[in-house]
Design a protein around this motif. Structure first.
Motif, PDB file in Angstrom:
ATOM      1  N   ALA A  35      19.541   2.915  -4.998  1.00 35.16           N
ATOM      2  CA  ALA A  35      20.646   2.784  -4.029  1.00 35.16           C
ATOM      3  C   ALA A  35      20.225   1.898  -2.862  1.00 35.16           C
ATOM      4  CB  ALA A  35      21.029   4.165  -3.490  1.00 35.16           C
ATOM      5  N   GLU A  36      21.141   1.068  -2.434  1.00 36.26           N
ATOM      6  CA  GLU A  36      20.974   0.298  -1.195  1.00 36.26           C
ATOM      7  C   GLU A  36      22.279   0.412  -0.413  1.00 36.26           C
ATOM      8  OE1 GLU A  36      19.620  -1.479   1.155  1.00 36.26           O
ATOM      9  OE2 GLU A  36      17.562  -1.151   0.535  1.00 36.26           O
ATOM     10  N   PHE A  37      22.373  -0.274   0.724  1.00 41.36           N
ATOM     11  CA  PHE A  37      23.576  -0.182   1.555  1.00 41.36           C
ATOM     12  C   PHE A  37      24.868  -0.457   0.783  1.00 41.36           C
ATOM     13  CE2 PHE A  37      21.220  -0.390   5.659  1.00 41.36           C
ATOM     14  CZ  PHE A  37      21.811   0.753   6.184  1.00 41.36           C
ATOM     15  N   GLU A  38      24.795  -1.490  -0.110  1.00 45.61           N
ATOM     16  CA  GLU A  38      26.028  -1.905  -0.790  1.00 45.61           C
ATOM     17  C   GLU A  38      26.427  -0.964  -1.927  1.00 45.61           C
ATOM     18  OE1 GLU A  38      23.200  -3.553  -0.737  1.00 45.61           O
ATOM     19  OE2 GLU A  38      22.595  -4.291  -2.704  1.00 45.61           O
ATOM     20  N   ALA A  46      13.516   6.668  -0.010  1.00 46.83           N
ATOM     21  CA  ALA A  46      12.610   5.698   0.619  1.00 46.83           C
ATOM     22  C   ALA A  46      13.371   4.867   1.656  1.00 46.83           C
ATOM     23  CB  ALA A  46      11.998   4.798  -0.453  1.00 46.83           C
ATOM     24  N   ALA A  47      14.348   5.501   2.334  1.00 45.61           N
ATOM     25  CA  ALA A  47      15.139   4.742   3.314  1.00 45.61           C
ATOM     26  C   ALA A  47      14.851   5.238   4.733  1.00 45.61           C
ATOM     27  CB  ALA A  47      16.611   4.859   2.982  1.00 45.61           C
ATOM     28  N   LEU A  48      15.456   6.354   5.095  1.00 43.48           N
ATOM     29  CA  LEU A  48      15.378   6.826   6.486  1.00 43.48           C
ATOM     30  C   LEU A  48      15.199   8.338   6.539  1.00 43.48           C
ATOM     31  CD1 LEU A  48      18.367   4.793   7.969  1.00 43.48           C
ATOM     32  CD2 LEU A  48      15.956   4.488   8.574  1.00 43.48           C
ATOM     33  N   ALA A  64       9.080   9.421   0.125  1.00 43.00           N
ATOM     34  CA  ALA A  64       8.446   8.151   0.471  1.00 43.00           C
ATOM     35  C   ALA A  64       8.753   7.773   1.920  1.00 43.00           C
ATOM     36  CB  ALA A  64       8.938   7.065  -0.472  1.00 43.00           C
ATOM     37  N   ALA A  65       9.958   8.090   2.375  1.00 42.80           N
ATOM     38  CA  ALA A  65      10.324   7.831   3.785  1.00 42.80           C
ATOM     39  C   ALA A  65       9.741   8.935   4.654  1.00 42.80           C
ATOM     40  CB  ALA A  65      11.843   7.815   3.920  1.00 42.80           C
ATOM     41  N   ASN A  66       9.748   8.727   5.959  1.00 42.34           N
ATOM     42  CA  ASN A  66       9.321   9.775   6.885  1.00 42.34           C
ATOM     43  C   ASN A  66      10.491  10.712   7.154  1.00 42.34           C
ATOM     44  OD1 ASN A  66       6.560   9.286   7.577  1.00 42.34           O
ATOM     45  ND2 ASN A  66       7.219   7.448   8.689  1.00 42.34           N
ATOM     46  N   GLY A  67      10.292  12.002   6.928  1.00 45.15           N
ATOM     47  CA  GLY A  67      11.289  13.025   7.252  1.00 45.15           C
ATOM     48  C   GLY A  67      12.637  12.868   6.578  1.00 45.15           C
ATOM     49  N   ALA A 122       0.797  -1.240   0.000  1.00 49.40           N
ATOM     50  CA  ALA A 122       0.000   0.000   0.000  1.00 49.40           C
ATOM     51  C   ALA A 122       0.829   1.289   0.000  1.00 49.40           C
ATOM     52  CB  ALA A 122      -0.944  -0.005   1.196  1.00 49.40           C
ATOM     53  N   THR A 123       1.859   1.363   0.840  1.00 51.71           N
ATOM     54  CA  THR A 123       2.585   2.634   0.945  1.00 51.71           C
ATOM     55  C   THR A 123       3.291   2.964  -0.371  1.00 51.71           C
ATOM     56  OG1 THR A 123       2.850   2.226   3.295  1.00 51.71           O
ATOM     57  CG2 THR A 123       4.223   3.944   2.349  1.00 51.71           C
ATOM     58  N   GLY A 124       3.989   1.974  -0.940  1.00 50.12           N
ATOM     59  CA  GLY A 124       4.691   2.199  -2.200  1.00 50.12           C
ATOM     60  C   GLY A 124       3.725   2.488  -3.336  1.00 50.12           C
ATOM     61  N   PHE A 181      15.681   0.119  -1.059  1.00 54.35           N
ATOM     62  CA  PHE A 181      14.924  -0.868  -1.836  1.00 54.35           C
ATOM     63  C   PHE A 181      14.261  -1.848  -0.874  1.00 54.35           C
ATOM     64  CE2 PHE A 181      14.979  -4.169  -5.426  1.00 54.35           C
ATOM     65  CZ  PHE A 181      14.046  -3.487  -6.193  1.00 54.35           C
ATOM     66  N   GLY A 182      13.658  -1.290   0.197  1.00 56.41           N
ATOM     67  CA  GLY A 182      12.902  -2.112   1.152  1.00 56.41           C
ATOM     68  C   GLY A 182      11.450  -2.155   0.711  1.00 56.41           C
ATOM     69  N   ASN A 183      10.556  -2.296   1.657  1.00 50.36           N
ATOM     70  CA  ASN A 183       9.136  -2.409   1.327  1.00 50.36           C
ATOM     71  C   ASN A 183       8.665  -1.228   0.480  1.00 50.36           C
ATOM     72  OD1 ASN A 183       6.328  -2.062   1.418  1.00 50.36           O
ATOM     73  ND2 ASN A 183       6.130  -3.295   3.251  1.00 50.36           N
ATOM     74  N   VAL A 184       8.852  -0.013   0.993  1.00 50.77           N
ATOM     75  CA  VAL A 184       8.306   1.170   0.324  1.00 50.77           C
ATOM     76  C   VAL A 184       9.048   1.445  -0.995  1.00 50.77           C
ATOM     77  CG1 VAL A 184       7.830   3.628   0.558  1.00 50.77           C
ATOM     78  CG2 VAL A 184       7.603   2.131   2.549  1.00 50.77           C
ATOM     79  N   GLY A 185      10.390   1.406  -0.960  1.00 50.01           N
ATOM     80  CA  GLY A 185      11.180   1.700  -2.154  1.00 50.01           C
ATOM     81  C   GLY A 185      10.889   0.717  -3.271  1.00 50.01           C
TER      82      GLY A 185
HETATM   83  P1  NAD Z   1      12.558  -1.140   5.065  1.00 49.64           P
HETATM   84  O1  NAD Z   1      13.419  -1.417   6.223  1.00 49.64           O
HETATM   85  O2  NAD Z   1      11.754  -2.225   4.439  1.00 49.64           O
HETATM   86  O3  NAD Z   1      13.419  -0.461   3.868  1.00 49.64           O
HETATM   87  C1  NAD Z   1      14.374   0.541   4.039  1.00 49.64           C
HETATM   88  C2  NAD Z   1      15.544   0.192   3.114  1.00 49.64           C
HETATM   89  O4  NAD Z   1      16.439   1.301   3.063  1.00 49.64           O
HETATM   90  C3  NAD Z   1      16.352  -1.004   3.612  1.00 49.64           C
HETATM   91  O5  NAD Z   1      16.400  -1.980   2.590  1.00 49.64           O
HETATM   92  C4  NAD Z   1      17.732  -0.420   3.921  1.00 49.64           C
HETATM   93  O6  NAD Z   1      18.776  -1.325   3.637  1.00 49.64           O
HETATM   94  C5  NAD Z   1      17.773   0.796   3.015  1.00 49.64           C
HETATM   95  N1  NAD Z   1      18.682   1.839   3.449  1.00 49.64           N
HETATM   96  C6  NAD Z   1      18.890   2.325   4.696  1.00 49.64           C
HETATM   97  N2  NAD Z   1      19.817   3.302   4.684  1.00 49.64           N
HETATM   98  C7  NAD Z   1      20.204   3.443   3.388  1.00 49.64           C
HETATM   99  C8  NAD Z   1      21.130   4.286   2.720  1.00 49.64           C
HETATM  100  N3  NAD Z   1      21.842   5.194   3.379  1.00 49.64           N
HETATM  101  N4  NAD Z   1      21.269   4.175   1.376  1.00 49.64           N
HETATM  102  C9  NAD Z   1      20.546   3.277   0.686  1.00 49.64           C
HETATM  103  N5  NAD Z   1      19.659   2.438   1.266  1.00 49.64           N
HETATM  104  C10 NAD Z   1      19.478   2.518   2.597  1.00 49.64           C
HETATM  105  O7  NAD Z   1      11.588   0.063   5.539  1.00 49.64           O
HETATM  106  P2  NAD Z   1      10.274   0.577   4.823  1.00 49.64           P
HETATM  107  O8  NAD Z   1       9.101  -0.034   5.492  1.00 49.64           O
HETATM  108  O9  NAD Z   1      10.430   0.480   3.352  1.00 49.64           O
HETATM  109  O10 NAD Z   1      10.295   2.106   5.284  1.00 49.64           O
HETATM  110  C11 NAD Z   1      11.137   3.051   4.646  1.00 49.64           C
HETATM  111  C12 NAD Z   1      10.713   4.440   5.092  1.00 49.64           C
HETATM  112  O11 NAD Z   1       9.327   4.649   4.786  1.00 49.64           O
HETATM  113  C13 NAD Z   1      10.855   4.709   6.599  1.00 49.64           C
HETATM  114  O12 NAD Z   1      11.154   6.080   6.774  1.00 49.64           O
HETATM  115  C14 NAD Z   1       9.443   4.453   7.126  1.00 49.64           C
HETATM  116  O13 NAD Z   1       9.180   5.140   8.336  1.00 49.64           O
HETATM  117  C15 NAD Z   1       8.625   5.018   5.971  1.00 49.64           C
HETATM  118  N6  NAD Z   1       7.259   4.511   5.919  1.00 49.64           N
HETATM  119  C16 NAD Z   1       7.016   3.182   5.797  1.00 49.64           C
HETATM  120  C17 NAD Z   1       5.695   2.733   5.715  1.00 49.64           C
HETATM  121  C18 NAD Z   1       5.365   1.276   5.505  1.00 49.64           C
HETATM  122  O14 NAD Z   1       4.172   0.972   5.306  1.00 49.64           O
HETATM  123  N7  NAD Z   1       6.336   0.378   5.503  1.00 49.64           N
HETATM  124  C19 NAD Z   1       4.626   3.650   5.805  1.00 49.64           C
HETATM  125  C20 NAD Z   1       4.920   5.020   5.923  1.00 49.64           C
HETATM  126  C21 NAD Z   1       6.254   5.432   5.985  1.00 49.64           C
END
Ligand code: NAD
Length: 472
Positions: A253-256, A306-308, A328-331, A193-195, A231-235
């Motif tokens: 972009a991801e950690f690696e 969409a990370a942090l 996409a991320a919060n703040g 849903a979020t993505g 590239f987590g859930n939202v990304g």
């Molecule tokens: P997640 O942990 O599934 O994904 C975050 C990804 O970001 C991870 O794969 C992580 O390895 C990567 N990451 C972290 N630091 C990084 C960096 N410096 N460079 C590249 N990649 C990096 O989390 P998520 O659920 O996808 O949430 C991501 C953001 O979206 C957060 O801010 C969260 O609060 C916000 N959010 C999520 C939801 C939701 O439904 N999941 C809803 C609203 C807001």
């Protein structure tokens, strides 16, 4: 880090104050809207697998009681603190108001790194946490309804639901939490849903003629070059749906590091590859670079952090080339960087609108739990029959055969996932329409974030006024 956290709190406060300049609301009402209405801070013991007892620290903040229940995720994070929980709860109030889901904002945090705990330990934490929240009257379908957040997911919600239900033999008990697995009353489509909401929101922004003219881009998502951080859930889901809408996701972009392909990455195959290999590095259909922070300076049309939080700040905002940034991320952007980018003519699509898809679909799940029926179950076949009857009537009147494939196309009714997606799409379109209305009223001199805060505070203020708490 704690400096970042209090910075985050101040950011929310500053955004609120900025929006107040555009509002004609009694300052006492504004004070009531701004304050956290209730918060609990508690500690409880759990037994680790090695036999030792560990004390766990947790918070739950209910920012606003103007609508009930309160709603917001529970974070499992080592760096959690009270300031951050309060700020995130406040954002939830505004987010819920923007997408018009009838909740007050809340947020919870458990100060652990969930990766350091076994499944059995996490289960003990969740069950004890639910006992604590229940004893303090901080959980319940009509009181306060948690959801997943950073470090928590479906499994945690399943344990919370099960524990709450064992304490309360009421019919609506499973509505005490959302983001549950479908087999426990969850709704199809919550995970993506979020993505998906991010993609709908960005597509709508790209359809706005005035905004696109300002940044010199054509009015369509089609062909727009997109860069994603995280590239987590939202990304992942944002990238997937944007690609399906015709955008070209060229860098992720991801950690690696960063994976790129100027023709557009195949999101599904990339996700499968990373799932298997834990890294983008050897992905065959793209180029890899270890310099993950180069993502900020990629030449593209839309950048999606969409990370942090706090990723774009005073030291790196100047490198951003993308004219559109979708939070996409919060703040992900600090307040100062956000202001500077706006002054440079960038369009920042704010988190309180853009990532509200999660809470929107959580609302659908809560409604499903309270109505005890899957969406579409009653009317699907009935509506299908109606369309088929209409087609045969048309065929009779016109004396022309209507092909069975055409009948099937028009009579096909949505299943639960399709209905949820359609409800989410409508929500994102309508919420943006209201935000743009504020932008237009102010001759496009107000940024989208402030406009979003204005629409949210107006709605919360209205419910306080109508409730008669502040006569006059
Ligand atoms: P997640 O942990 O599934 O994904 C975050 C990804 O970001 C991870 O794969 C992580 O390895 C990567 N990451 C972290 N630091 C990084 C960096 N410096 N460079 C590249 N990649 C990096 O989390 P998520 O659920 O996808 O949430 C991501 C953001 O979206 C957060 O801010 C969260 O609060 C916000 N959010 C999520 C939801 C939701 O439904 N999941 C809803 C609203 C807001």
């Amino acid at each position: 880090m704690s400096e970042n956290k209090s910075q985050f709190c101040k950011q929310v406060e500053d955004n609120f104050q900025k929006a107040c300049q555009y509002l004609d609301i009694d300052k006492d009402v504004l004070n009531q809207i701004r304050e956290t209405n209730a918060i609990v801070h508690f500690k409880f013991p759990i037994r680790r697998d090695n036999g030792r007892i560990e004390v766990i620290e947790a918070w739950r903040a209910q920012h606003s009681h103007h609508r009930k229940p309160c709603k917001g995720g529970i974070r499992f994070a080592e760096i959690a603190n009270e300031d951050e929980v309060k700020a995130l709860a406040a954002l939830m109030t505004y987010k819920c108001a923007i997408v018009e889901v009838p909740f007050g904002g809340a947020k919870g945090a458990v100060k652990i790194d969930s990766k350091k705990y076994s499944v059995a330990e996490r289960e003990r934490i969740c069950r004890r946490l639910t006992f604590e929240l229940h004893n303090k009257n901080f959980i319940g379908p009509g009181i306060d309804v948690p959801a997943p957040d950073y470090g928590s997911g479906e499994q945690e919600m399943a344990w919370i639901s099960d524990t709450y239900s064992s304490l309360n033999h009421e019919l609506n008990a499973p509505a005490c939490v959302t983001g549950k697995p479908v087999a426990m009353g969850g709704v199809r489509g919550r995970t993506e849903a979020t993505g998906m909401g991010v993609a709908f929101g960005l597509r709508e922004i790209c359809r706005n003629k005035v905004l696109m003219e300002k940044v010199g881009l054509p009015t369509d998502i089609l062909g727009k070059r997109v860069t994603v951080q995280g590239f987590g859930n939202v990304g992942y889901h944002a990238a997937k749906y944007l690609s399906e809408m015709g955008a070209r996701v060229t860098h992720i972009a991801e950690f690696e590091g960063i994976i790129s392909n100027p023709e557009g990455l195949d999101i599904k195959s990339l996700a499968e590859f990373r799932q298997e290999n834990k890294s983008f590095e050897k992905y065959p259909s793209g180029s890899f670079s270890k310099k993950r922070d180069d993502i900020f300076s990629v030449d593209c049309d839309i950048f999606v952090p969409a990370a942090l939080e706090n990723q774009i700040h005073e030291d790196n905002y100047k490198t951003i080339k993308a004219p559109i940034i979708g939070e996409a991320a919060n703040g992900p952007i600090t307040a100062i960087a956000s202001q500077k980018l706006f002054e440079k003519g960038k369009i920042i699509v704010p988190d309180i609108y853009l990532n509200a898809g999660g809470v929107t679909v959580s609302y659908f799940e809560w409604v499903k739990n309270l109505s005890h029926i899957r969406f579409g179950r009653i009317d699907k076949r009935f509506d299908q029959g109606k369309f088929e009857n209409m087609a045969s009537l048309m065929s009779e009147v016109t004396q022309k055969d209507i092909s069975s494939s055409l009948i099937e196309k028009f009579s096909k009714q949505g299943d639960e996932a399709q209905l949820i997606a359609s409800g989410l799409e409508e929500t994102m379109i309508e919420a943006l329409r209201q935000i743009i209305e504020v932008v237009e009223e102010n001759d496009y001199k107000i940024d989208l974030r402030t406009a979003a805060f204005v629409t949210a505070i107006k709605k919360v203020g209205k419910s306080y006024e109508l409730a008669g708490i502040f006569p006059g």
